[in-house]
Enzyme design. Structure first.
Site, PDB file in Angstrom:
ATOM      1  N   ARG A 100      67.151  34.322  40.171  1.00  0.00           N
ATOM      2  CA  ARG A 100      66.533  33.075  40.667  1.00  0.00           C
ATOM      3  C   ARG A 100      67.659  32.111  40.991  1.00  0.00           C
ATOM      4  NH1 ARG A 100      61.806  29.328  38.189  1.00  0.00           N
ATOM      5  NH2 ARG A 100      60.680  30.958  39.289  1.00  0.00           N
ATOM      6  N   HIS A 127      59.437  33.060  47.318  1.00  0.00           N
ATOM      7  CA  HIS A 127      59.145  33.438  45.926  1.00  0.00           C
ATOM      8  C   HIS A 127      58.220  34.674  45.988  1.00  0.00           C
ATOM      9  CE1 HIS A 127      58.746  33.159  41.726  1.00  0.00           C
ATOM     10  NE2 HIS A 127      58.091  32.015  41.578  1.00  0.00           N
ATOM     11  N   GLN A 130      55.834  35.909  43.042  1.00  0.00           N
ATOM     12  CA  GLN A 130      54.726  34.965  42.834  1.00  0.00           C
ATOM     13  C   GLN A 130      53.562  35.283  43.776  1.00  0.00           C
ATOM     14  OE1 GLN A 130      54.591  32.013  40.685  1.00  0.00           O
ATOM     15  NE2 GLN A 130      52.460  32.290  41.253  1.00  0.00           N
ATOM     16  N   ASP A 219      51.088  23.468  45.365  1.00  0.00           N
ATOM     17  CA  ASP A 219      52.346  23.584  44.619  1.00  0.00           C
ATOM     18  C   ASP A 219      52.947  22.181  44.539  1.00  0.00           C
ATOM     19  OD1 ASP A 219      54.698  24.515  43.432  1.00  0.00           O
ATOM     20  OD2 ASP A 219      55.591  25.224  45.298  1.00  0.00           O
ATOM     21  N   CYS A 259      50.962  27.884  41.535  1.00  0.00           N
ATOM     22  CA  CYS A 259      51.947  28.796  40.927  1.00  0.00           C
ATOM     23  C   CYS A 259      52.426  28.278  39.570  1.00  0.00           C
ATOM     24  CB  CYS A 259      53.118  29.000  41.871  1.00  0.00           C
ATOM     25  SG  CYS A 259      53.873  27.464  42.432  1.00  0.00           S
ATOM     26  N   ARG A 287      51.649  37.474  36.764  1.00  0.00           N
ATOM     27  CA  ARG A 287      53.087  37.604  37.042  1.00  0.00           C
ATOM     28  C   ARG A 287      53.672  38.768  36.237  1.00  0.00           C
ATOM     29  NH1 ARG A 287      56.110  33.392  38.746  1.00  0.00           N
ATOM     30  NH2 ARG A 287      57.674  35.034  38.939  1.00  0.00           N
TER      31      ARG A 287
HETATM   32  N1  NVA Z   1      58.157  25.384  44.981  1.00  0.00           N
HETATM   33  C1  NVA Z   1      58.427  25.408  43.565  1.00  0.00           C
HETATM   34  C2  NVA Z   1      57.904  26.657  42.948  1.00  0.00           C
HETATM   35  C3  NVA Z   1      58.100  26.769  41.471  1.00  0.00           C
HETATM   36  C4  NVA Z   1      57.591  28.042  40.896  1.00  0.00           C
HETATM   37  C5  NVA Z   1      59.925  25.277  43.349  1.00  0.00           C
HETATM   38  O1  NVA Z   1      60.692  25.933  44.071  1.00  0.00           O
HETATM   39  O2  NVA Z   1      60.325  24.510  42.472  1.00  0.00           O
HETATM   40  N1   CP Z   2      55.671  29.997  38.891  1.00  0.00           N
HETATM   41  C1   CP Z   2      56.922  30.119  38.414  1.00  0.00           C
HETATM   42  O1   CP Z   2      57.766  30.786  39.006  1.00  0.00           O
HETATM   43  O2   CP Z   2      57.143  29.463  37.256  1.00  0.00           O
HETATM   44  P1   CP Z   2      58.562  29.224  36.558  1.00  0.00           P
HETATM   45  O3   CP Z   2      59.324  28.303  37.460  1.00  0.00           O
HETATM   46  O4   CP Z   2      58.264  28.633  35.227  1.00  0.00           O
HETATM   47  O5   CP Z   2      59.256  30.551  36.456  1.00  0.00           O
END
Ligand code: NVA
Ligand code: CP
Length: 300
Positions: A100, A127, A130, A219, A259, A287
């Protein structure tokens, strides 16, 4: 070269179906493969996480493997040494790499130089795990349909781009309600529009987006790495809040998805996220199942 998952379009539609079939069997405990027996997985996180970290670590354990949680404090990806060298070194120790991070190109470079599968656990661009898990959740909660009407409301971000990627492979009626300057990635949008079986609507009108929708998805308005833009984004996106009055425009059996993590009171109200249409915790649970299926598929 091993199979990696940098984005959903690395898969074919039939392979997505194969992953869903595996996911369903694993979730129902009909099969319990252990493709990671005796192997370690490097889990690299340069952004925070609850769901992705814990579901990967638990999933890796359940597939027989051992997860190594690695933050940028240790490896300083691309700074202490090239990403290519880090990929080559990690491949000598582990059976898989999950990452990530911010730049999507870093994940692509890692996948290009690793001799083990690389899985994207979120970048600024997409993502994939997800949205694969989310579509599996839609299939669990909604009766079969040729093309679900999915309304995404809010920032055109990594989640929106991943829905578009899915729409380029699977028939979707994707209706994105967002402001003129918070649009999703243009190249990804263009690719999705090339799938004649999908319909893609971009609208500034939240009601138009959610009319008769099977799924309403939202989101956070400011993603990780963009929190300094939160106030600005809120001004642009407040009319896309998922609340009870907006829900009234959707199909009566609509499901509401997010998400997570959610900023309650901003992109979604408590009433909706805790209400009868919400499936957000089933979505979070999936997930775990989908990632076990993805890892099993990639290690085939
Ligand atoms: N769009 C959000 C998704 C988190 C799971 C981010 O990138 O922070
Ligand atoms: N939805 C998701 O990816 O959550 P986290 O950022 O907690 O991993």
């Amino acid at each position: 070269m091993p199979r990696s998952l940098c984005q959903i379009t690395d898969l074919k539609a039939a392979e997505i179906q194969e992953i869903f079939d595996l996911c369903k069997k694993m979730k129902q405990k009909k099969i319990a493969p252990r493709p990671l027996e005796g192997k370690a997985v490097a889990c690299i996180f340069t952004k925070p996480s609850l769901r992705t970290r814990v579901s990967f670590e638990v999933g890796i354990f359940e597939l027989g493997g051992h997860a190594l949680y690695i933050t940028d404090n240790e490896i300083k990806l691309g700074q202490r040494e090239s990403i290519a060298d880090a990929a080559r070194v990690l491949s000598r120790y582990v059976g898989m790499i999950m990452i990530r991070t911010f730049a999507h190109s870093d994940v692509e470079q890692l996948a290009q130089h690793a001799s083990v599968p690389v899985v994207n656990g979120l970048t600024d661009l997409v993502h994939p795990c997800q949205i694969l898990g989310d579509y599996f959740t839609v299939l669990e909660h909604q009766p079969p349909k040729d093309r679900y009407k999915i309304a995404y409301l809010g920032d055109g971000n990594n989640i929106t781009n991943s829905w578009l990627n899915l729409a380029s492979l699977i028939p979707l009626d994707l209706r994105i309600g967002t402001a003129e300057d918070t649009l999703p990635n243009e190249a990804i949008l263009h690719k999705a529009r090339r799938n004649p079986d999908s319909k893609i609507l971009l609208t500034a009108d939240p009601k138009e987006a959610v009319t008769a929708a099977d799924v309403i998805y939202t989101d956070v308005w400011a993603s990780m790495g963009q929190k300094h833009l939160a106030e600005e984004k809120e001004k642009k996106l407040s009319k896309y809040q998922v609340n009870s009055s907006l829900l009234a425009w959707a199909d009566p059996e609509v499901i509401v998805m997010h998400c997570l993590p959610a900023e309650r009171g901003r992109e979604i109200t408590d009433e909706v996220i805790d209400g009868p249409h919400s499936v957000v915790f089933d979505e979070a649970e999936n997930r775990l199942h989908i990632q076990k299926a993805i890892m099993t598929f990639l290690l085939k």
